[in-house]
Design a protein around this motif. Structure first.
Motif, PDB file in Angstrom:
ATOM      1  N   LYS A 189       0.774  -1.002   0.131  1.00 13.40           N
ATOM      2  CA  LYS A 189      -0.062   0.105  -0.172  1.00 13.40           C
ATOM      3  C   LYS A 189       0.713   1.319   0.072  1.00 13.40           C
ATOM      4  O   LYS A 189       2.061   1.166   0.333  1.00 13.40           O
ATOM      5  N   THR A 190       0.308   2.367  -0.374  1.00 11.52           N
ATOM      6  CA  THR A 190       1.076   3.653  -0.686  1.00 11.52           C
ATOM      7  C   THR A 190       1.303   4.145   0.814  1.00 11.52           C
ATOM      8  O   THR A 190       2.425   4.793   0.732  1.00 11.52           O
ATOM      9  N   ILE A 200      -4.073  -2.458 -11.893  1.00 13.14           N
ATOM     10  CA  ILE A 200      -4.997  -1.444 -11.607  1.00 13.14           C
ATOM     11  C   ILE A 200      -4.759  -0.839 -10.138  1.00 13.14           C
ATOM     12  O   ILE A 200      -4.254  -1.517  -9.367  1.00 13.14           O
ATOM     13  N   HIS A 201      -5.176   0.220  -9.862  1.00 14.07           N
ATOM     14  CA  HIS A 201      -5.169   0.840  -8.490  1.00 14.07           C
ATOM     15  C   HIS A 201      -6.430   1.384  -7.997  1.00 14.07           C
ATOM     16  O   HIS A 201      -6.885   2.266  -9.196  1.00 14.07           O
ATOM     17  N   ASP A 202      -7.156   1.013  -7.142  1.00 16.48           N
ATOM     18  CA  ASP A 202      -8.493   1.865  -6.806  1.00 16.48           C
ATOM     19  C   ASP A 202      -8.054   3.190  -6.050  1.00 16.48           C
ATOM     20  O   ASP A 202      -7.562   2.894  -5.106  1.00 16.48           O
ATOM     21  N   ARG A 203      -8.284   4.250  -6.612  1.00  9.81           N
ATOM     22  CA  ARG A 203      -7.801   5.394  -6.098  1.00  9.81           C
ATOM     23  C   ARG A 203      -8.408   5.691  -4.529  1.00  9.81           C
ATOM     24  O   ARG A 203      -7.671   6.183  -3.623  1.00  9.81           O
ATOM     25  N   GLY A 225      -0.899  -0.341  -3.902  1.00  6.76           N
ATOM     26  CA  GLY A 225      -0.840   0.663  -5.072  1.00  6.76           C
ATOM     27  C   GLY A 225      -0.905   0.149  -6.392  1.00  6.76           C
ATOM     28  O   GLY A 225      -1.105   0.840  -7.498  1.00  6.76           O
ATOM     29  N   ARG A 226      -0.806  -1.216  -6.800  1.00  5.86           N
ATOM     30  CA  ARG A 226      -0.789  -1.834  -7.902  1.00  5.86           C
ATOM     31  C   ARG A 226      -1.329  -3.250  -7.691  1.00  5.86           C
ATOM     32  O   ARG A 226      -0.896  -3.881  -6.640  1.00  5.86           O
ATOM     33  N   LEU A 227      -2.459  -3.921  -8.256  1.00  4.07           N
ATOM     34  CA  LEU A 227      -2.689  -5.169  -8.531  1.00  4.07           C
ATOM     35  C   LEU A 227      -2.633  -5.703  -9.733  1.00  4.07           C
ATOM     36  O   LEU A 227      -3.487  -5.012 -10.728  1.00  4.07           O
TER      37      LEU A 227
END
Length: 745
Positions: free
Chosen positions: A583-584, A662-665, A673-675
């Motif tokens: 995660k970010t 993808i990344h759910d904002r 951050g990416r999947l």
């Protein structure tokens, strides 16, 4: 029932017989069907467990006669298998066939790449094919069940059993779990002569051991458990697996082998699993050491009532279940249920119709080590090789060059198979030296020196290596981990190349010649110094019996490198656990800045991987165009096409693996951050371009919510079409819909 229609019909045909057997059994005989012992009769040349479970053949024979053994494991051989089965079928009271199982992890006699290496191919059909070949050899050797695939998602490279799995990504683990189950079990029904019962293991969260230390505790949120570690088990069940192995570890304070939540509520209640659960080697007995059970009797009670149907090796069920039933602590209904599951599986395997399936020595000789399996091993090996670095186009090598092959694995054959190889044929192991000499136009232009041991220096070794490399045009250094540095009980605090080998690399670097590093490894490694700085770096893993040929196929350019990393190679060991889908945080670090305070990062290294998940080079030169989107909106009941044009600007053909992330904002729970959500392989001739299109649907955008259910929420999403998890341009789209949709997935 998640098995083929044919297997379901086979079970239905024997349903009355099974009920009659259960009615006729004594409690001791019922416990006997749930008693799994090591096979003391057949060929198992390698010790693979910490305890001597071989037992006394006379004692085990007597137990079989008395109906007190339901299964045997880790013995192979058709002729002896028939003799053992004859004891059950001709000398026991109820004449119930034995179930024979084995640890066939990446091949029986023909050894394929270790599962982590094969995961690098990103090829579900290859995984199915190698599992199919392994099953054919296994079934012909009088074995009905394999304790594979291992489907534990692994994010800490210190953990030794990374080598048995499919890496750090959930999607890749799901796909390969299903492919391997289908490969082992085949598509003709479990009663087909070439089918082998698959066993997904280890349920659950075994790979998340604290500190990456083997057998250690795990502690995690329900969202992480359900969103990361359970999906590959669900994928295995959906693919038809009828056996699950419980894990050694505890999960949030409850040992997995005593967890009713995992083994009954989720596995059976939510997923509808109808097969049987087998303990790992004495894992039910270990509830005592966990401090969860008072003694062996209490451990048997807790594990059995939690949902462990079959006890491996410990003998606790045979010893204690009759008394536990008599006292009412275990119900007769629960005992009958477990026995019924085992008998149903034996029926599905066709053992009631032919208890001697797989006991034909003529067929065994014909299929074990068959030529097509050996060829498949070589193919799988070369498709698993990952090219990490190739400065100035050093690779592929010229077959007429003077090459110095240096390092502890230069001419070694003892470390080509990798961990969990029990019945391989030693005479078929191909060393790097043999592979190189077979590929080179003049084998005499190859010089060899080990230069170092794996973990200890060799007297005069570096001097010998310097002499061997003196006249070479290029130095190829075969370094990394030995077989016994990966696998069960082989956790490492530092995931680095051992110091004596680093000294060898330093000495070779001082010669000023081009250097190719060949890494032999069962996990990601933290590469440092002259290892990291070499002109070319190739990950060769443990590629199975044809390793030397497979590596030569790629290094000399007969086949281009096409594999990608299923695990992230960190900058430092201290970054573990590490995965690309972190995660970010509220203070994300800028990966482009060498130093940045008050951000989520370590002082000594960026918060990135040296070589990220999905990374791998080709002998071509691949460029990506901008992302093309059908729309910037995805409707709730619709789909969205996203595409990218990839071009091979190089002079050699190449295979590129285009990956969609993808990344759910914004979401109700923070998101990675990416999947990875999809990937496609494309073959490109020099100068060729091809448009690669993916179709996204809302279902791919969901996650496990705070209420522990799968949910999809509208909003903005980033999408990448990229060569790896740290690359690629991004685009944005909006999912249009209601507030959210949830289901009970």
């Amino acid at each position: 029932m998640p098995v083929s229609a044919q297997a379901s019909r086979t079970v239905a045909r024997h349903r009355q017989k099974i009920e009659d057997l259960i009615a006729a059994m004594t409690v001791e005989e019922k416990a006997g069907q749930l008693n799994l012992l090591a096979d003391p009769f057949r060929w198992m040349p390698t010790a693979v467990n910490p305890l001597d479970g071989t037992g006394d053949p006379a004692r085990v024979t007597a137990l079989i006669r008395e109906g007190k053994v339901g299964s045997l494991f880790n013995g192979i051989g058709a002729e002896t298998g028939r003799r053992i089965q004859q004891v059950a079928m001709e000398e026991s009271r109820l004449k119930i066939p034995l179930l024979f199982a084995a640890d066939v992890i990446h091949g029986l006699s023909t050894i394929f790449p270790v599962p982590l290496a094969e995961a690098a191919a990103f090829d579900t059909e290859l995984a199915r094919r190698t599992a199919r070949a392994a099953a054919i050899e296994t079934a012909a050797s009088a074995v009905h069940q394999t304790y594979a695939p291992m489907v534990d998602v692994a994010r800490d490279q210190r953990w030794g059993r990374n080598v048995e799995g499919a890496g750090e990504d959930v999607l890749l683990n799901n796909l390969l779990a299903a492919a391997r189950v289908r490969g082992f079990q085949g598509d003709k029904g479990l009663d087909d002569r070439d089918a082998v019962l698959a066993t997904a293991k280890h349920m659950a969260a075994y790979s998340a051991a604290v500190g990456g230390m083997e057998y250690n505790t795990t502690d995690m949120s329900e969202q992480t458990l359900r969103g990361v570690f359970l999906p590959p088990f669900k994928a295995s069940v959906d693919a038809g697996a009828l056996s699950i192995m419980s894990a050694f570890n505890d999960v949030n304070g409850v040992p997995a082998s005593g967890s009713r939540k995992l083994l009954t509520d989720i596995l059976r209640g939510e997923w509808g699993f109808e097969g049987f659960v087998v303990s790992d080697y004495t894992s039910e007995q270990e509830l005592v050491a966990h401090g969860f059970a008072e003694d062996g009797r209490d451990a048997a009670r807790l594990a059995f009532n939690a949902g462990v149907d079959v006890s491996m090796v410990s003998g606790l069920y045979l010893e204690h279940l009759p008394g536990l039933v008599a006292s009412g602590e275990v119900s007769m209904a629960r005992l009958d249920e477990a026995v019924r599951r085992v008998l149903n599986t034996k029926a599905a395997l066709g053992l009631f119709d032919d208890p001697y399936r797989g006991t034909d020595p003529v067929r065994e000789k014909a299929v074990v080590g068959a030529r097509e399996h050996i060829e498949l091993s070589r193919e799988a090996g070369r498709k698993s090789v990952v090219l990490l670095k190739n400065d100035n186009g050093l690779l592929p090598l010229n077959k007429s060059q003077k090459i110095a092959l240096i390092g502890p694995f230069a001419d070694d054959v003892d470390n080509v198979w990798g961990p969990w190889t029990i019945w391989g044929a030693p005479e078929r192991r191909v060393s790097l030296e043999a592979g190189f000499r077979a590929a080179m136009s003049d084998p005499q232009r190859l010089t060899i020196a080990r230069g170092s041991g794996v973990e200890t220096p060799l007297d005069g070794g570096i001097d010998q290596a310097v002499a061997a490399a003196h006249d070479a045009d290029v130095i190829v250094l075969a370094i990394g981990e030995a077989t016994n540095m990966s696998g069960e009980a082989q956790s490492r605090t530092e995931i680095v190349v051992p110091a004596p080998q680093v000294a060898l690399v330093d000495a070779m670097t001082a010669l000023g010649k081009p250097i190719v590093i060949l890494l032999r490894n069962g996990r990601a490694l933290a590469l440092e110094g002259n290892v990291k700085n070499a002109q070319a770096i190739v990950v060769t893993w443990f590629l199975g019996e044809q390793m030397g040929h497979a590596v030569a196929d790629v290094l000399f350019g007969d086949h281009g490198p096409s594999a990608r990393l299923p695990i992230s190679f960190p900058h430092k060991s201290g970054q573990q656990p590490y995965s690309y889908d972190r995660k970010t945080t509220g203070r994300p670090a800028n990966p482009d800045l060498a130093t940045e305070e008050y951000k989520s990062r370590y002082r000594e290294t960026p918060n990135t991987a040296l070589y990220p998940f999905g990374y791998g080079l080709t002998y071509g030169a691949i460029s990506y165009g901008p992302i093309e989107m059908q729309s910037d909106k995805l409707q709730w009941a619709g789909t969205l096409n996203v595409a990218v044009t990839v071009t091979n600007t190089g002079s050699r053909a190449a295979e590129e693996l285009v990956q969609l992330y993808i990344h759910d904002r914004v979401a109700s729970l923070t998101q990675p951050g990416r999947l990875l959500k999809d990937f496609k392989r494309v073959s490109l001739r020099p100068g060729q371009s091809e448009k690669v299109t993916f179709t996204l649907n809302p279902r791919q955008l969901g996650f496990i919510g705070a209420d522990e259910t799968w949910r999809i929420e509208p909003g903005l999403f980033d999408v990448w079409l990229a060569p790896h998890a740290q690359g690629g341009a991004t685009a944005t789209f909006q999912l249009i819909g209601p507030a959210s949709i949830t289901d009970g997935r």
